[in-house]
Design an enzyme around this catalytic site. Structure first.
Site, PDB file in Angstrom:
ATOM      1  N   CYS A 107     -29.771  54.298  42.156  1.00  0.00           N
ATOM      2  CA  CYS A 107     -28.868  54.660  41.066  1.00  0.00           C
ATOM      3  C   CYS A 107     -27.934  53.491  40.769  1.00  0.00           C
ATOM      4  O   CYS A 107     -27.246  52.997  41.660  1.00  0.00           O
ATOM      5  CB  CYS A 107     -28.065  55.892  41.472  1.00  0.00           C
ATOM      6  SG  CYS A 107     -26.592  56.189  40.484  1.00  0.00           S
ATOM      7  N   GLU A 108     -27.908  53.046  39.508  1.00  0.00           N
ATOM      8  CA  GLU A 108     -27.089  51.878  39.178  1.00  0.00           C
ATOM      9  C   GLU A 108     -25.600  52.201  39.120  1.00  0.00           C
ATOM     10  O   GLU A 108     -24.764  51.291  39.082  1.00  0.00           O
ATOM     11  CB  GLU A 108     -27.538  51.249  37.866  1.00  0.00           C
ATOM     12  CG  GLU A 108     -27.254  52.031  36.615  1.00  0.00           C
ATOM     13  CD  GLU A 108     -27.725  51.306  35.362  1.00  0.00           C
ATOM     14  OE1 GLU A 108     -26.994  51.348  34.373  1.00  0.00           O
ATOM     15  OE2 GLU A 108     -28.821  50.702  35.370  1.00  0.00           O
ATOM     16  N   HIS A 109     -25.251  53.483  39.132  1.00  0.00           N
ATOM     17  CA  HIS A 109     -23.839  53.864  39.093  1.00  0.00           C
ATOM     18  C   HIS A 109     -23.202  53.864  40.476  1.00  0.00           C
ATOM     19  O   HIS A 109     -21.990  53.630  40.603  1.00  0.00           O
ATOM     20  CB  HIS A 109     -23.683  55.251  38.469  1.00  0.00           C
ATOM     21  CG  HIS A 109     -24.188  55.326  37.070  1.00  0.00           C
ATOM     22  ND1 HIS A 109     -24.780  56.454  36.541  1.00  0.00           N
ATOM     23  CD2 HIS A 109     -24.209  54.402  36.079  1.00  0.00           C
ATOM     24  CE1 HIS A 109     -25.135  56.219  35.288  1.00  0.00           C
ATOM     25  NE2 HIS A 109     -24.803  54.988  34.983  1.00  0.00           N
ATOM     26  N   HIS A 110     -24.000  54.155  41.505  1.00  0.00           N
ATOM     27  CA  HIS A 110     -23.437  54.268  42.850  1.00  0.00           C
ATOM     28  C   HIS A 110     -24.195  53.459  43.908  1.00  0.00           C
ATOM     29  O   HIS A 110     -23.773  53.419  45.061  1.00  0.00           O
ATOM     30  CB  HIS A 110     -23.420  55.745  43.295  1.00  0.00           C
ATOM     31  CG  HIS A 110     -22.647  56.641  42.386  1.00  0.00           C
ATOM     32  ND1 HIS A 110     -23.246  57.375  41.371  1.00  0.00           N
ATOM     33  CD2 HIS A 110     -21.317  56.919  42.314  1.00  0.00           C
ATOM     34  CE1 HIS A 110     -22.324  58.077  40.732  1.00  0.00           C
ATOM     35  NE2 HIS A 110     -21.156  57.818  41.273  1.00  0.00           N
ATOM     36  N   GLN A 148     -32.606  57.095  35.493  1.00  0.00           N
ATOM     37  CA  GLN A 148     -33.971  57.626  35.448  1.00  0.00           C
ATOM     38  C   GLN A 148     -34.540  57.617  34.033  1.00  0.00           C
ATOM     39  O   GLN A 148     -35.744  57.357  33.843  1.00  0.00           O
ATOM     40  CB  GLN A 148     -34.007  59.029  36.042  1.00  0.00           C
ATOM     41  CG  GLN A 148     -35.419  59.600  36.160  1.00  0.00           C
ATOM     42  CD  GLN A 148     -35.436  60.927  36.882  1.00  0.00           C
ATOM     43  OE1 GLN A 148     -34.642  61.152  37.802  1.00  0.00           O
ATOM     44  NE2 GLN A 148     -36.328  61.830  36.490  1.00  0.00           N
ATOM     45  N   HIS A 176     -31.621  62.649  43.158  1.00  0.00           N
ATOM     46  CA  HIS A 176     -30.621  61.585  43.125  1.00  0.00           C
ATOM     47  C   HIS A 176     -29.632  61.811  44.266  1.00  0.00           C
ATOM     48  O   HIS A 176     -28.923  62.816  44.287  1.00  0.00           O
ATOM     49  CB  HIS A 176     -29.893  61.594  41.773  1.00  0.00           C
ATOM     50  CG  HIS A 176     -30.762  61.163  40.639  1.00  0.00           C
ATOM     51  ND1 HIS A 176     -30.505  60.028  39.895  1.00  0.00           N
ATOM     52  CD2 HIS A 176     -31.895  61.697  40.120  1.00  0.00           C
ATOM     53  CE1 HIS A 176     -31.433  59.884  38.961  1.00  0.00           C
ATOM     54  NE2 HIS A 176     -32.286  60.893  39.079  1.00  0.00           N
ATOM     55  N   CYS A 178     -26.933  60.321  44.779  1.00  0.00           N
ATOM     56  CA  CYS A 178     -25.542  60.305  44.325  1.00  0.00           C
ATOM     57  C   CYS A 178     -25.089  61.714  43.968  1.00  0.00           C
ATOM     58  O   CYS A 178     -23.888  62.000  43.928  1.00  0.00           O
ATOM     59  CB  CYS A 178     -25.362  59.377  43.131  1.00  0.00           C
ATOM     60  SG  CYS A 178     -26.414  59.760  41.712  1.00  0.00           S
TER      61      CYS A 178
END
Length: 212
Positions: A107-110, A148, A176, A178
């Site tokens: 996940c590119e956010h976390h 995704q 996910h 996250c």
């Protein structure tokens, strides 16, 4: 060095606004490793962990090596798989579908794991692709910080570009971490995404066959 197929795929993604947001760091792999190792040493120390302990002393090295050579290897198009295409001498004109492709991304956010399976199908025209290459394309784009929805579209466009056909479909079902291990901490939910092109989008029967 980036080969022709990789360059074609990269250009197609840029043209459609689907490329992963990238900036050229001007660093080679070894320089990236050294930089990340140093920064992760600071992170681990900032958390109050003892880097002289024999269990922790190699952690920054392991993370840097993992980021550059493994989990984010798909950021470098030099790692794009060599694609074997075969002339469609058999005249195959029905769906070719590969299901249950293992998928592990981040996940590119976390920067936490995404774990799931992908399904990819296409209707051959003049060429067919080696079946293992489909798995490798999924893996390449998974080895990036991702969302995704974009990952699903990137696999679709790569297949369309390489096979010179719009008749491609991609579906991903993933967990996910996250969501599972932080925040709401929902350990049961999965996320489904689908990208359809050509007859998979336009023909309800073809779409149903793929999704079924």
């Amino acid at each position: 060095m980036m080969h022709i197929a990789a360059e074609q795929v990269k250009n197609a993604l840029i043209e459609q606004g689907l490329e992963t947001p990238l900036q050229d760091s001007q660093l080679n792999s070894q320089q990236k490793y050294e930089r990340i190792k140093g920064l992760m040493t600071e992170v681990v120390a900032t958390l109050g962990l003892d880097l002289t302990d024999d269990s922790l002393c190699e952690t920054p090295h392991r993370i840097a090596k993992m980021y550059v050579n493994e989990v984010f290897a798909g950021l470098d198009y030099d790692n794009f798989p060599a694609i074997t295409q075969i002339e469609n001498k058999m005249g195959v004109d029905e769906m070719v579908k590969v299901s249950d492709i293992s998928l592990t991304s981040t996940c590119e956010h976390h920067f936490i794991t995404i774990d799931g399976i992908a399904k990819v199908a296409y209707i051959p025209k003049s060429t067919i692709i080696g079946l293992s290459k489909i798995n490798r394309i999924v893996r390449f784009f998974s080895q990036r910080p991702q969302v995704q929805e974009r990952l699903t579209q990137q696999i679709l466009v790569a297949m369309q570009t390489l096979l010179n056909t719009q008749d491609v479909a991609v579906s991903i079902s993933a967990t996910h971490y996250c969501v599972k291990s932080r925040g709401i901490m929902d350990s049961q939910s999965t996320t489904q995404t689908t990208a359809l092109g050509g007859c998979f989008k336009l023909n309800p029967h073809t779409r149903a066959e793929f999704l079924g």
